[in-house]
Design a protein around this motif. Sequence first.
Motif, PDB file in Angstrom:
ATOM      1  N   LYS A   1     -63.757 -20.526 -14.344  1.00 60.31           N
ATOM      2  CA  LYS A   1     -65.133 -21.118 -14.437  1.00 60.31           C
ATOM      3  C   LYS A   1     -66.201 -20.143 -14.451  1.00 60.31           C
ATOM      4  O   LYS A   1     -66.326 -19.233 -14.086  1.00 60.31           O
TER       5      LYS A   1
ATOM      6  N   GLY B   1     -70.453 -24.721 -14.863  1.00 57.45           N
ATOM      7  CA  GLY B   1     -71.285 -25.524 -13.957  1.00 57.45           C
ATOM      8  C   GLY B   1     -72.580 -25.660 -14.686  1.00 57.45           C
ATOM      9  O   GLY B   1     -72.955 -25.696 -15.998  1.00 57.45           O
ATOM     10  N   GLY B   2     -73.460 -26.468 -13.639  1.00 54.39           N
ATOM     11  CA  GLY B   2     -74.741 -27.017 -14.162  1.00 54.39           C
ATOM     12  C   GLY B   2     -76.063 -26.061 -14.383  1.00 54.39           C
ATOM     13  O   GLY B   2     -76.759 -26.536 -15.126  1.00 54.39           O
TER      14      GLY B   2
ATOM     15  N   GLY C   1     -78.298 -29.075 -15.307  1.00 53.42           N
ATOM     16  CA  GLY C   1     -77.754 -30.076 -14.594  1.00 53.42           C
ATOM     17  C   GLY C   1     -78.498 -30.367 -13.155  1.00 53.42           C
ATOM     18  O   GLY C   1     -78.643 -31.412 -12.632  1.00 53.42           O
ATOM     19  N   HIS C   2     -78.577 -29.160 -12.275  1.00 53.50           N
ATOM     20  CA  HIS C   2     -78.935 -29.370 -10.798  1.00 53.50           C
ATOM     21  C   HIS C   2     -80.278 -29.859 -10.744  1.00 53.50           C
ATOM     22  O   HIS C   2     -80.516 -30.909 -10.000  1.00 53.50           O
TER      23      HIS C   2
ATOM     24  N   THR D   1     -78.977 -36.671 -17.061  1.00 54.17           N
ATOM     25  CA  THR D   1     -78.332 -35.482 -16.412  1.00 54.17           C
ATOM     26  C   THR D   1     -77.129 -35.005 -17.067  1.00 54.17           C
ATOM     27  O   THR D   1     -76.659 -33.890 -17.622  1.00 54.17           O
TER      28      THR D   1
ATOM     29  N   MET E   1     -76.247 -31.599 -19.836  1.00 61.73           N
ATOM     30  CA  MET E   1     -75.134 -30.956 -19.697  1.00 61.73           C
ATOM     31  C   MET E   1     -74.376 -30.795 -20.909  1.00 61.73           C
ATOM     32  O   MET E   1     -73.638 -29.786 -21.217  1.00 61.73           O
TER      33      MET E   1
ATOM     34  N   GLY F   1     -69.541 -29.591 -15.047  1.00 61.89           N
ATOM     35  CA  GLY F   1     -69.725 -30.479 -14.124  1.00 61.89           C
ATOM     36  C   GLY F   1     -70.476 -31.485 -14.626  1.00 61.89           C
ATOM     37  O   GLY F   1     -71.446 -31.231 -15.506  1.00 61.89           O
TER      38      GLY F   1
ATOM     39  N   ILE G   1     -71.803 -37.102  -8.779  1.00 61.11           N
ATOM     40  CA  ILE G   1     -71.926 -35.931  -9.741  1.00 61.11           C
ATOM     41  C   ILE G   1     -70.607 -35.210  -9.452  1.00 61.11           C
ATOM     42  O   ILE G   1     -70.073 -35.363  -8.216  1.00 61.11           O
TER      43      ILE G   1
ATOM     44  N   SER H   1     -68.545 -31.842  -9.684  1.00 60.43           N
ATOM     45  CA  SER H   1     -68.754 -30.421  -9.877  1.00 60.43           C
ATOM     46  C   SER H   1     -67.641 -29.971 -10.522  1.00 60.43           C
ATOM     47  O   SER H   1     -66.616 -30.305 -10.625  1.00 60.43           O
ATOM     48  N   GLY H   2     -68.025 -28.750 -11.178  1.00 63.35           N
ATOM     49  CA  GLY H   2     -67.189 -28.248 -11.836  1.00 63.35           C
ATOM     50  C   GLY H   2     -65.938 -27.478 -11.080  1.00 63.35           C
ATOM     51  O   GLY H   2     -64.653 -27.524 -11.338  1.00 63.35           O
TER      52      GLY H   2
ATOM     53  N   THR I   1     -74.396 -29.896  -5.640  1.00 63.32           N
ATOM     54  CA  THR I   1     -72.902 -29.951  -5.171  1.00 63.32           C
ATOM     55  C   THR I   1     -72.326 -29.251  -4.025  1.00 63.32           C
ATOM     56  O   THR I   1     -71.288 -28.937  -3.966  1.00 63.32           O
TER      57      THR I   1
HETATM   58  O1  IP8 Z   1     -72.753 -26.576 -11.147  1.00 61.85           O
HETATM   59  C1  IP8 Z   1     -72.763 -29.625 -11.303  1.00 61.85           C
HETATM   60  O2  IP8 Z   1     -71.881 -28.687 -11.506  1.00 61.85           O
HETATM   61  P1  IP8 Z   1     -71.502 -27.640 -10.718  1.00 61.85           P
HETATM   62  C2  IP8 Z   1     -73.021 -30.548 -12.609  1.00 61.85           C
HETATM   63  O3  IP8 Z   1     -70.205 -27.068 -11.023  1.00 61.85           O
HETATM   64  C3  IP8 Z   1     -74.393 -31.261 -12.519  1.00 61.85           C
HETATM   65  O4  IP8 Z   1     -71.791 -27.812  -9.346  1.00 61.85           O
HETATM   66  C4  IP8 Z   1     -74.589 -32.334 -13.405  1.00 61.85           C
HETATM   67  C5  IP8 Z   1     -75.194 -31.039 -11.708  1.00 61.85           C
END
Ligand code: IP8
Length: 276
Positions: A18, A57-58, A62-63, A89, A93, A150, A162, A164-165, A229
């Motif tokens: 990741k 991840g986002g 994304g966040h 969103t 991504m 994610g 959502i 998450s990764g 997340t």
């Molecule tokens: O950063 C979240 O993925 P993470 C993805 O792996 C979004 O928690 C769309 C916020």
Amino acid sequence: MIKKVYDVKKSKEIIILKLGGGLITDKNKPFSLREEVIENSVHQIIRSKKKVIVIHGGGSFGHPTAQEYQINKGKDPSIANQIYGLTKTHDVMVKLNSIIIEKFLKQNVASLSIQTSSIFVKDSSKDLFSCNFEPIIRCLSLGIIPVIYGDIVFDLQGDFSILSGDKIILLLCQYLKEFFISKVIFAVEVEGIFIYNKDMDIIELAEEIKCSKLDSLPLANLDKKIDVTGGIKGKLDNIHSICKLGIPVQLINGKDEEKIYKCLINKEVKGTSITI
Ligand code: IP8
């Protein structure tokens, strides 16, 4: 006989890596990228010649977008433009994902974007996810690096949330039975997990943590950046579940020139190892 089993495991071995959102972007600045970190990470993955599933991840894409439209609350007509925000969103991504894919393609390496919201569907009534793993399996069989991220996820109950990764990684570890996942690496923007050592009144890097101790860690890196997340606590919950499946986990600083490469080829690196 034993050798044969070992060989089968080896030939089907994959590593899940990741690239944390806080590593590939600067979570303090919306839509900021760390291009050189992405380029270097991609270079190390290619150099390792390992069969890898990449998840990212986002971060600053994304966040903040998911937070603006409160996507994690699920469908709520009182939230202005929430359905538009759901698609927005996803779109940010996709944009972040395509930047990573391009870095692989620029180095003439086959990599493919796997759209999370098209292969995963949630059923909140049973707290279950269904997944079509076939595109991932086909990629790996053809020597293509699948890059998953994610994303938003639809719910059979008419809702959404959502995914998450980290949760995607757990689902892969639980249900992707066609491959032998030898380890999971989290490349993050710090050295690993920091804990508070009460006796010495210092904060220190936890270099090795037993899976069974994960729940009771005196965590020190509880940062306050936007994270829809679950931040470090959400991450540790997923890591705990991954380790319980018998898969070792390592957290390393992905900003380092060579740590991703070394970790992929099983060389010793400083970071946090979660042992089973
Ligand atoms: O950063 C979240 O993925 P993470 C993805 O792996 C979004 O928690 C769309 C916020």
